[in-house]
Motif scaffolding. Structure first.
Motif, PDB file in Angstrom:
ATOM      1  N   ALA A 100       0.819  -1.219   0.000  1.00  0.00           N
ATOM      2  CA  ALA A 100       0.000   0.000   0.000  1.00  0.00           C
ATOM      3  C   ALA A 100       0.855   1.272   0.000  1.00  0.00           C
ATOM      4  O   ALA A 100       0.615   2.170  -0.824  1.00  0.00           O
ATOM      5  CB  ALA A 100      -0.965  -0.013   1.184  1.00  0.00           C
ATOM      6  N   PRO A 101       1.857   1.410   0.889  1.00  0.00           N
ATOM      7  CA  PRO A 101       2.660   2.637   0.838  1.00  0.00           C
ATOM      8  C   PRO A 101       3.467   2.777  -0.453  1.00  0.00           C
ATOM      9  O   PRO A 101       3.627   3.890  -0.969  1.00  0.00           O
ATOM     10  CB  PRO A 101       3.576   2.523   2.061  1.00  0.00           C
ATOM     11  CG  PRO A 101       3.513   1.108   2.492  1.00  0.00           C
ATOM     12  CD  PRO A 101       2.191   0.590   2.069  1.00  0.00           C
ATOM     13  N   VAL A 102       3.964   1.666  -0.993  1.00  0.00           N
ATOM     14  CA  VAL A 102       4.703   1.745  -2.261  1.00  0.00           C
ATOM     15  C   VAL A 102       3.768   2.185  -3.379  1.00  0.00           C
ATOM     16  O   VAL A 102       4.144   3.001  -4.235  1.00  0.00           O
ATOM     17  CB  VAL A 102       5.365   0.387  -2.590  1.00  0.00           C
ATOM     18  CG1 VAL A 102       5.912   0.397  -4.012  1.00  0.00           C
ATOM     19  CG2 VAL A 102       6.485   0.088  -1.603  1.00  0.00           C
ATOM     20  N   SER A 103       2.542   1.655  -3.379  1.00  0.00           N
ATOM     21  CA  SER A 103       1.595   2.047  -4.429  1.00  0.00           C
ATOM     22  C   SER A 103       1.291   3.539  -4.360  1.00  0.00           C
ATOM     23  O   SER A 103       1.157   4.198  -5.392  1.00  0.00           O
ATOM     24  CB  SER A 103       0.303   1.242  -4.287  1.00  0.00           C
ATOM     25  OG  SER A 103      -0.480   1.687  -3.195  1.00  0.00           O
ATOM     26  N   ALA A 104       1.197   4.086  -3.138  1.00  0.00           N
ATOM     27  CA  ALA A 104       0.938   5.518  -2.985  1.00  0.00           C
ATOM     28  C   ALA A 104       2.108   6.349  -3.476  1.00  0.00           C
ATOM     29  O   ALA A 104       1.930   7.432  -4.049  1.00  0.00           O
ATOM     30  CB  ALA A 104       0.639   5.835  -1.524  1.00  0.00           C
ATOM     31  N   ALA A 105       3.328   5.828  -3.287  1.00  0.00           N
ATOM     32  CA  ALA A 105       4.525   6.564  -3.695  1.00  0.00           C
ATOM     33  C   ALA A 105       4.655   6.654  -5.208  1.00  0.00           C
ATOM     34  O   ALA A 105       5.222   7.620  -5.732  1.00  0.00           O
ATOM     35  CB  ALA A 105       5.763   5.897  -3.101  1.00  0.00           C
ATOM     36  N   ILE A 106       4.148   5.667  -5.935  1.00  0.00           N
ATOM     37  CA  ILE A 106       4.326   5.645  -7.391  1.00  0.00           C
ATOM     38  C   ILE A 106       3.065   6.020  -8.144  1.00  0.00           C
ATOM     39  O   ILE A 106       3.064   6.035  -9.373  1.00  0.00           O
ATOM     40  CB  ILE A 106       4.819   4.265  -7.865  1.00  0.00           C
ATOM     41  CG1 ILE A 106       3.776   3.178  -7.593  1.00  0.00           C
ATOM     42  CG2 ILE A 106       6.134   3.901  -7.220  1.00  0.00           C
ATOM     43  CD1 ILE A 106       4.160   1.807  -8.128  1.00  0.00           C
ATOM     44  N   SER A 107       1.996   6.325  -7.429  1.00  0.00           N
ATOM     45  CA  SER A 107       0.729   6.661  -8.072  1.00  0.00           C
ATOM     46  C   SER A 107       0.336   8.087  -7.718  1.00  0.00           C
ATOM     47  O   SER A 107       0.208   8.437  -6.540  1.00  0.00           O
ATOM     48  CB  SER A 107      -0.366   5.693  -7.625  1.00  0.00           C
ATOM     49  OG  SER A 107      -1.612   6.052  -8.182  1.00  0.00           O
ATOM     50  N   SER A 108       0.141   8.925  -8.727  1.00  0.00           N
ATOM     51  CA  SER A 108      -0.238  10.306  -8.477  1.00  0.00           C
ATOM     52  C   SER A 108      -1.670  10.366  -7.941  1.00  0.00           C
ATOM     53  O   SER A 108      -2.535   9.585  -8.350  1.00  0.00           O
ATOM     54  CB  SER A 108      -0.140  11.123  -9.768  1.00  0.00           C
ATOM     55  OG  SER A 108      -0.983  10.592 -10.756  1.00  0.00           O
ATOM     56  N   GLY A 109      -1.899  11.272  -7.026  1.00  0.00           N
ATOM     57  CA  GLY A 109      -3.225  11.430  -6.460  1.00  0.00           C
ATOM     58  C   GLY A 109      -3.586  10.405  -5.416  1.00  0.00           C
ATOM     59  O   GLY A 109      -4.741  10.332  -4.981  1.00  0.00           O
ATOM     60  N   SER A 110      -2.605   9.617  -5.002  1.00  0.00           N
ATOM     61  CA  SER A 110      -2.856   8.586  -3.996  1.00  0.00           C
ATOM     62  C   SER A 110      -1.987   8.859  -2.780  1.00  0.00           C
ATOM     63  O   SER A 110      -0.869   9.336  -2.890  1.00  0.00           O
ATOM     64  CB  SER A 110      -2.518   7.208  -4.577  1.00  0.00           C
ATOM     65  OG  SER A 110      -2.684   6.206  -3.608  1.00  0.00           O
ATOM     66  N   SER A 111      -2.516   8.570  -1.617  1.00  0.00           N
ATOM     67  CA  SER A 111      -1.749   8.782  -0.386  1.00  0.00           C
ATOM     68  C   SER A 111      -1.972   7.616   0.566  1.00  0.00           C
ATOM     69  O   SER A 111      -3.019   6.969   0.545  1.00  0.00           O
ATOM     70  CB  SER A 111      -2.169  10.092   0.293  1.00  0.00           C
ATOM     71  OG  SER A 111      -3.534  10.054   0.644  1.00  0.00           O
ATOM     72  N   TYR A 112      -0.969   7.348   1.372  1.00  0.00           N
ATOM     73  CA  TYR A 112      -1.021   6.238   2.320  1.00  0.00           C
ATOM     74  C   TYR A 112      -1.214   6.772   3.721  1.00  0.00           C
ATOM     75  O   TYR A 112      -0.568   7.752   4.120  1.00  0.00           O
ATOM     76  CB  TYR A 112       0.269   5.423   2.245  1.00  0.00           C
ATOM     77  CG  TYR A 112       0.383   4.345   3.300  1.00  0.00           C
ATOM     78  CD1 TYR A 112      -0.383   3.192   3.225  1.00  0.00           C
ATOM     79  CD2 TYR A 112       1.253   4.489   4.382  1.00  0.00           C
ATOM     80  CE1 TYR A 112      -0.294   2.196   4.179  1.00  0.00           C
ATOM     81  CE2 TYR A 112       1.357   3.493   5.354  1.00  0.00           C
ATOM     82  CZ  TYR A 112       0.588   2.360   5.248  1.00  0.00           C
ATOM     83  OH  TYR A 112       0.683   1.382   6.198  1.00  0.00           O
ATOM     84  N   ASN A 113      -2.089   6.128   4.456  1.00  0.00           N
ATOM     85  CA  ASN A 113      -2.347   6.507   5.837  1.00  0.00           C
ATOM     86  C   ASN A 113      -1.988   5.327   6.730  1.00  0.00           C
ATOM     87  O   ASN A 113      -2.586   4.254   6.607  1.00  0.00           O
ATOM     88  CB  ASN A 113      -3.830   6.890   5.995  1.00  0.00           C
ATOM     89  CG  ASN A 113      -4.167   7.355   7.389  1.00  0.00           C
ATOM     90  OD1 ASN A 113      -4.256   6.540   8.303  1.00  0.00           O
ATOM     91  ND2 ASN A 113      -4.365   8.654   7.549  1.00  0.00           N
ATOM     92  N   PHE A 114      -1.023   5.522   7.634  1.00  0.00           N
ATOM     93  CA  PHE A 114      -0.555   4.406   8.460  1.00  0.00           C
ATOM     94  C   PHE A 114      -1.677   3.841   9.324  1.00  0.00           C
ATOM     95  O   PHE A 114      -1.778   2.618   9.501  1.00  0.00           O
ATOM     96  CB  PHE A 114       0.606   4.840   9.359  1.00  0.00           C
ATOM     97  CG  PHE A 114       1.086   3.759  10.282  1.00  0.00           C
ATOM     98  CD1 PHE A 114       1.934   2.756   9.825  1.00  0.00           C
ATOM     99  CD2 PHE A 114       0.665   3.708  11.611  1.00  0.00           C
ATOM    100  CE1 PHE A 114       2.363   1.739  10.670  1.00  0.00           C
ATOM    101  CE2 PHE A 114       1.089   2.691  12.457  1.00  0.00           C
ATOM    102  CZ  PHE A 114       1.945   1.707  11.982  1.00  0.00           C
ATOM    103  N   SER A 115      -2.513   4.712   9.869  1.00  0.00           N
ATOM    104  CA  SER A 115      -3.587   4.217  10.736  1.00  0.00           C
ATOM    105  C   SER A 115      -4.561   3.340   9.950  1.00  0.00           C
ATOM    106  O   SER A 115      -5.073   2.342  10.472  1.00  0.00           O
ATOM    107  CB  SER A 115      -4.329   5.380  11.387  1.00  0.00           C
ATOM    108  OG  SER A 115      -4.961   6.189  10.404  1.00  0.00           O
ATOM    109  N   SER A 116      -4.798   3.677   8.687  1.00  0.00           N
ATOM    110  CA  SER A 116      -5.662   2.838   7.862  1.00  0.00           C
ATOM    111  C   SER A 116      -4.985   1.506   7.551  1.00  0.00           C
ATOM    112  O   SER A 116      -5.633   0.458   7.522  1.00  0.00           O
ATOM    113  CB  SER A 116      -6.016   3.562   6.555  1.00  0.00           C
ATOM    114  OG  SER A 116      -6.896   2.779   5.780  1.00  0.00           O
ATOM    115  N   GLY A 117      -3.661   1.546   7.342  1.00  0.00           N
ATOM    116  CA  GLY A 117      -2.910   0.311   7.126  1.00  0.00           C
ATOM    117  C   GLY A 117      -2.957  -0.584   8.352  1.00  0.00           C
ATOM    118  O   GLY A 117      -3.136  -1.806   8.244  1.00  0.00           O
ATOM    119  N   LEU A 118      -2.790   0.019   9.523  1.00  0.00           N
ATOM    120  CA  LEU A 118      -2.846  -0.750  10.757  1.00  0.00           C
ATOM    121  C   LEU A 118      -4.236  -1.324  10.970  1.00  0.00           C
ATOM    122  O   LEU A 118      -4.388  -2.484  11.390  1.00  0.00           O
ATOM    123  CB  LEU A 118      -2.462   0.142  11.943  1.00  0.00           C
ATOM    124  CG  LEU A 118      -2.436  -0.528  13.327  1.00  0.00           C
ATOM    125  CD1 LEU A 118      -1.420  -1.660  13.356  1.00  0.00           C
ATOM    126  CD2 LEU A 118      -2.148   0.496  14.416  1.00  0.00           C
TER     127      LEU A 118
END
Length: 352
Positions: A100-118
């Motif tokens: 999930a965090p890698v996908s956010a890093a390489i995809s424009s308009g996407s962001s990763y939220n650690f609390s959602s990942g947890l």
């Protein structure tokens, strides 16, 4: 020769068939996850769902056989837990905190939220249980064709485990003499309910509609084991099984009637195909199943314009590698603890 006498548990091609079934699930999902249109289907059932039917049918046979093998009851449950759970936990951990965090890093308009990942990791720990499970992680897949769902196929694992418990409890409460009739009655009842739903519009909750055909397939495999002293897997008996399967698909009745012929054909092929060495050292079918969808989501994000054939080839190449690593470094080490049962050591009571 009755099937139970001819089946060799240490030399059969069921691992090869499971590998093929897992591959069919990944191929089928390529259309949906990659945005290429509807999945290929027959009789209103997608290729991937046909593959899952086969998985459940084989499991029904093998799990029932394992439960009645005479091993300690606790050992049966412990072995089943080790077979599914460690690989599953590592998979959802990687999705939550790596994919999930890698996908956010390489995809424009996407962001990763650690609390959602947890939250994704913790809510899915109970084997992706209905109601509790979390499909997405923030907006990491907002732009994907199959948005908001990182690993859809995992929903079946909870119900496969429930089938394990069903057979385990039934074998503890019902004598060996009465068990075949009881399981056959469950199989017949499930088939009748599904048939009434398909033909007369009997209302069923969506979750039951999705799950009941899988349970029917599992029970079909269980029935074939329990009645294996009366079943002959001869070539001539394959013809009516294929005919029933084709008719069920043609008339849209596969969810009700596909389970038994699929179980029969899977076990016949497992007995006659010369593919005993496939998966005998490293069984990667489970890894293919649990990692296929998240890897395909990552591939879409990295190569959104890839042609379908390229997308499928890359998906399979990548998932085969990851599934091998999961088998070699997660699943196989976990299974080495099968003999170290941490609870109850009572023997299975096999009644006459």
């Amino acid at each position: 020769m009755p099937f139970n006498d001819s089946f060799n548990p240490r030399s059969n091609s069921l691992n090869a068939l499971r590998l093929l079934l897992a591959t069919s699930v990944v191929v089928s999902h390529s259309w949906q996850i990659g945005g290429y249109g509807a999945q290929p289907s027959f009789g209103g059932v997608t290729l991937g769902v046909w593959g899952v039917y086969g998985f459940f049918a084989i499991s029904g046979f093998l799990i029932t056989r394992s439960r009645l093998s005479g091993r300690p009851v606790a050992g049966f449950y412990w072995a089943r837990l080790l077979r599914i759970y460690p690989g599953f936990v590592v998979c959802i951990f990687l999705v939550a905190f790596v994919f999930a965090p890698v996908s956010a890093a390489i995809s424009s308009g996407s962001s990763y939220n650690f609390s959602s990942g947890l939250s994704y990791f913790l809510r899915n720990i109970p084997l992706y249980a209905p109601v509790l499970s979390q499909e997405g992680i923030g907006n990491t897949l907002a732009a994907a064709p199959y948005a908001g769902v990182w690993n859809g196929p995992l929903w079946t694992l909870f119900f496969e485990a429930a089938c394990y418990v069903l057979i385990g409890v039934a074998a503890s409460l019902i004598t060996r003499k009465l068990l075949p009739g009881a399981v056959a009655a469950l199989f017949g009842g499930g088939t009748a309910v599904m048939l009434a739903h398909l033909t007369f519009g009997l209302p069923l909750p969506q979750l039951v509609d999705d799950t009941l055909p899988l349970v029917i397939a599992f029970l079909a495999g269980a029935v074939l084991f329990l009645c294996g002293d009366k079943v002959r897997l001869r070539p001539l008996t394959v013809i009516p099984a294929v005919a029933v399967l084709a008719a069920a698909g043609a008339f849209g009745l596969a969810p009700a009637f596909a389970g038994l012929p699929i179980a029969f054909l899977m076990l016949w092929l497992g007995n006659v195909l010369p593919l005993q060495r496939v998966g005998s050292t490293h069984d990667i079918s489970y890894g293919i199943y649990i990692y296929g969808a998240p890897l395909q989501q990552m591939l879409y994000i990295a190569f959104p314009q890839a042609p379908l054939v390229v997308y499928i080839v890359l998906s399979l190449a990548l998932v085969f590698v990851i599934a091998f690593l999961s088998s070699r470094f997660v699943e196989e080490p976990a299974l080495r603890f099968k003999s170290r049962v941490p609870f109850g050591q009572s023997k299975v009571a096999v009644s006459a």
